[in-house]
Motif scaffolding. Structure first.
Motif, PDB file in Angstrom:
ATOM      1  N   SER A  60      -4.975   0.808   9.311  1.00  0.00           N
ATOM      2  CA  SER A  60      -4.661   1.043   7.895  1.00  0.00           C
ATOM      3  C   SER A  60      -5.343   0.052   6.960  1.00  0.00           C
ATOM      4  CB  SER A  60      -3.145   0.996   7.675  1.00  0.00           C
ATOM      5  OG  SER A  60      -2.637  -0.304   7.970  1.00  0.00           O
ATOM      6  N   ARG A  67       0.827  -1.213   0.000  1.00  0.00           N
ATOM      7  CA  ARG A  67       0.000   0.000   0.000  1.00  0.00           C
ATOM      8  C   ARG A  67       0.863   1.266   0.000  1.00  0.00           C
ATOM      9  NH1 ARG A  67      -2.991  -1.831   5.164  1.00  0.00           N
ATOM     10  NH2 ARG A  67      -1.935  -3.743   4.546  1.00  0.00           N
ATOM     11  N   VAL A  86      -9.853   7.700   7.441  1.00  0.00           N
ATOM     12  CA  VAL A  86      -9.527   6.457   8.135  1.00  0.00           C
ATOM     13  C   VAL A  86     -10.472   6.257   9.318  1.00  0.00           C
ATOM     14  CG1 VAL A  86      -7.077   6.505   7.494  1.00  0.00           C
ATOM     15  CG2 VAL A  86      -7.849   7.685   9.568  1.00  0.00           C
ATOM     16  N   MET A 141      -8.797   2.525   3.995  1.00  0.00           N
ATOM     17  CA  MET A 141      -8.401   3.927   3.877  1.00  0.00           C
ATOM     18  C   MET A 141      -8.849   4.502   2.538  1.00  0.00           C
ATOM     19  SD  MET A 141      -4.440   3.922   5.294  1.00  0.00           S
ATOM     20  CE  MET A 141      -3.843   2.770   4.027  1.00  0.00           C
ATOM     21  N   LEU A 177       2.521   4.805   8.976  1.00  0.00           N
ATOM     22  CA  LEU A 177       1.539   5.751   8.438  1.00  0.00           C
ATOM     23  C   LEU A 177       1.012   6.670   9.534  1.00  0.00           C
ATOM     24  CD1 LEU A 177      -0.463   3.445   5.995  1.00  0.00           C
ATOM     25  CD2 LEU A 177       1.093   5.295   5.379  1.00  0.00           C
ATOM     26  N   ASN A 178       0.796   6.124  10.722  1.00  0.00           N
ATOM     27  CA  ASN A 178       0.334   6.958  11.831  1.00  0.00           C
ATOM     28  C   ASN A 178       1.376   8.001  12.219  1.00  0.00           C
ATOM     29  OD1 ASN A 178      -2.370   6.277  13.454  1.00  0.00           O
ATOM     30  ND2 ASN A 178      -1.655   4.403  12.460  1.00  0.00           N
ATOM     31  N   ASP A 206       3.524  -1.180   8.434  1.00  0.00           N
ATOM     32  CA  ASP A 206       2.995  -0.086   7.612  1.00  0.00           C
ATOM     33  C   ASP A 206       2.042   0.798   8.406  1.00  0.00           C
ATOM     34  OD1 ASP A 206       1.175  -2.538   7.240  1.00  0.00           O
ATOM     35  OD2 ASP A 206      -0.070  -0.905   6.488  1.00  0.00           O
ATOM     36  N   GLN A 207       1.262   0.206   9.291  1.00  0.00           N
ATOM     37  CA  GLN A 207       0.261   0.963  10.046  1.00  0.00           C
ATOM     38  C   GLN A 207       0.907   1.948  11.020  1.00  0.00           C
ATOM     39  OE1 GLN A 207      -3.560  -0.872  11.302  1.00  0.00           O
ATOM     40  NE2 GLN A 207      -2.796  -0.589  13.374  1.00  0.00           N
ATOM     41  N   CYS A 212       7.795   6.811   4.102  1.00  0.00           N
ATOM     42  CA  CYS A 212       7.332   5.587   4.768  1.00  0.00           C
ATOM     43  C   CYS A 212       8.249   4.415   4.438  1.00  0.00           C
ATOM     44  CB  CYS A 212       5.908   5.253   4.335  1.00  0.00           C
ATOM     45  SG  CYS A 212       4.629   6.335   4.991  1.00  0.00           S
TER      46      CYS A 212
END
Length: 347
Positions: free
Chosen positions: A189, A102, A142, A192, A225-226, A221-222, A208
Motif C-alpha cells: 500500500s 490514507r 498497485v 497506489m 485494504l487487501n 492499513d495494508q 476499512c
C-alpha cells in the motif's frame, strides 16, 4: 492548528500526490520530495499534499522552501488532528498513527476523482504524471508486495504476526480471510493510484476504518485494504514500487522474480519499506540513490546525523530484538509501554 500552504498558480488539471507523516518522517519526506521534483514535467502541474500528525510549523515551512522556485508545484498540508477519529492504539502500536491516514483520502478530497498515494520512505526515479495518467476503473492501481510474496512462498519462514500466528500463509488465510486468489494479488500500500470516485461510491474506506478499530493486523492499513479491495485492483509492474530485499532464504514466485529482474533496468519508484538507508543498516540495495536526493533536501544534515548517531544503532537493535517480539505476543500491555519509550527516545 491547520497549516495550509497553497499556490495560486496551480490550475484545475493538477496531479495530487498525497503522503502521511509525523515529525519523525519530515526529513525522510524531504528526500522523497527532492527526488519527485527532480523528475517533473514542466507542462504538468503537481500538488503535493501532506497529511500530518503533530508536525511543527517550522518544519513544514522548511519543506515549502524546496518547491517555492517551481511554478508548477505546490505543497499543501492538512493537520489530521482536526480530522481523525480516535483509534484503538493497541491495534496499531507497531506503526505510526499517520500510516492510517490514507484511509481518509476519499472523504478528504471530494474534488478529486483519483489521487496518487505514496509513502514518505521512497525515492522517485520517474515522472509521477505517468502513474497518474493510468486509466483506472478498479479501486486502485498497485504493485504486488515482493517481500510478502516471499514470506508466503517460504513454508519454513516464521515470524510473529498477531495472536500467535507465525506462518505467513496461515496468517493471511485463516486470520485475515484472504483466499489463494487474493494471496496471489497481495499488494503493497506504499504506492497506489486510488480511484476515489469508486471508493466513495462503495464506502470502502469507511469499512476499512471499522476493521482498524475492531481487529489487530500485522500490517494494519495494508492488510485491511487487501481484504476489502477483494482483488479489484490493477496490478502495475514492479518498477513502480521496487522494494529492496536482501533475504536469501525467501522463495519467490517465478512471475514476480521475472518482473523484478526487468524492473531494475527501468526503476520508477524505490520503496525502502524494510531496511532504511537513514538508520543503522548497511549494504542496502540502491541506498546510493537515496543519498543522491537526500543531498538535495533541506534536511540532509539531519539525515546524516541520524545515520551516524550511535543511539539509533542501539534503538535499531532493540527494535529488531527477538525477545521484544516475544513480549509483543505474550505481554501486549508491557510491549505497548516499551514501544512508547522507544518512540519517545527516538523523537
Amino acid at each position: 492548528m491547520e497549516v495550509k500552504l497553497s499556490n495560486n498558480r496551480i490550475n484545475l488539471h493538477e496531479i495530487p500526490i498525497v503522503s502521511s507523516i509525523d515529525k519523525n518522517y519530515v526529513s525522510i519526506y524531504s528526500a522523497f520530495l527532492a527526488s519527485a521534483i527532480s523528475h517533473i514535467n514542466t507542462n504538468r502541474n503537481y500538488k503535493f499534499i501532506l497529511l500530518v500528525d503533530d508536525v511543527p510549523d517550522y518544519m513544514i515551512f522548511a519543506l515549502q522552501k524546496q518547491v517555492m522556485h517551481l511554478s508548477n508545484v505546490s505543497l499543501d498540508v492538512i493537520n489530521m488532528n482536526n480530522v481523525i477519529i480516535k483509534s484503538n492504539s493497541e491495534n496499531i502500536i507497531d506503526f505510526p498513527r499517520a500510516a492510517s491516514f490514507r484511509l481518509y483520502t476519499p472523504k478528504l478530497f471530494p474534488q478529486y476523482e483519483k489521487i496518487i498515494y505514496i509513502d514518505a520512505d521512497v525515492i522517485v526515479m520517474h515522472d509521477l504524471a505517468e502513474l497518474f495518467d493510468v486509466v483506472l476503473d478498479k479501486y486502485a492501481a498497485v504493485v504486488l508486495d515482493y517481500v510478502i510474496n516471499g514470506q508466503i512462498n517460504t513454508k519454513k519462514y516464521k515470524t510473529l504476526f498477531v495472536n500467535n500466528y507465525c506462518n505467513a500463509e496461515t496468517y493471511y488465510i485463516k486470520y485475515c480471510g484472504l483466499n489463494q486468489r487474493l494471496l496471489n494479488k497481495y499488494f503493497n500500500s506504499g504506492v497506489m493510484l486510488l480511484n476515489l470516485n469508486r471508493l466513495r461510491k462503495e464506502n470502502i474506506m469507511s469499512r476499512c476504518l471499522i476493521m482498524l478499530q475492531d481487529k489487530k493486523f500485522a500490517y494494519p492499513d495494508q492488510d485491511i485494504l487487501n481484504v476489502l479491495f477483494n482483488g479489484e485492483v490493477l496490478i502495475l509492474p514492479q518498477e513502480w514500487n521496487f522494494i529492496p530485499c536482501s533475504r536469501t532464504d525467501y522463495h519467490f514466485s517465478y512471475e514476480i522474480t521475472k518482473q523484478r529482474v526487468h524492473a531494475i533496468s527501468c526503476l520508477k519508484v524505490i520503496h525502502f519499506a524494510g531496511n532504511k538507508p537513514w538508520e543503522y543498516h548497511k549494504n542496502i540495495q540502491f541506498e546510493e540513490l537515496f543519498w543522491l536526493f537526500a543531498r538535495k533536501s533541506v534536511y540532509y544534515e539531519k539525515l546524516l546525523e541520524n545515520k551516524n548517531n550511535k543511539i539509533y544503532k542501539y534503538l535499531w537493535i532493540l527494535k529488531n530484538n527477538f525477545l521484544l517480539k516475544l513480549i509483543k505476543i505474550k505481554f501486549p500491555s508491557l510491549y505497548l509501554i516499551v514501544k512508547k519509550m522507544y518512540k519517545k527516545i527516538k523523537a
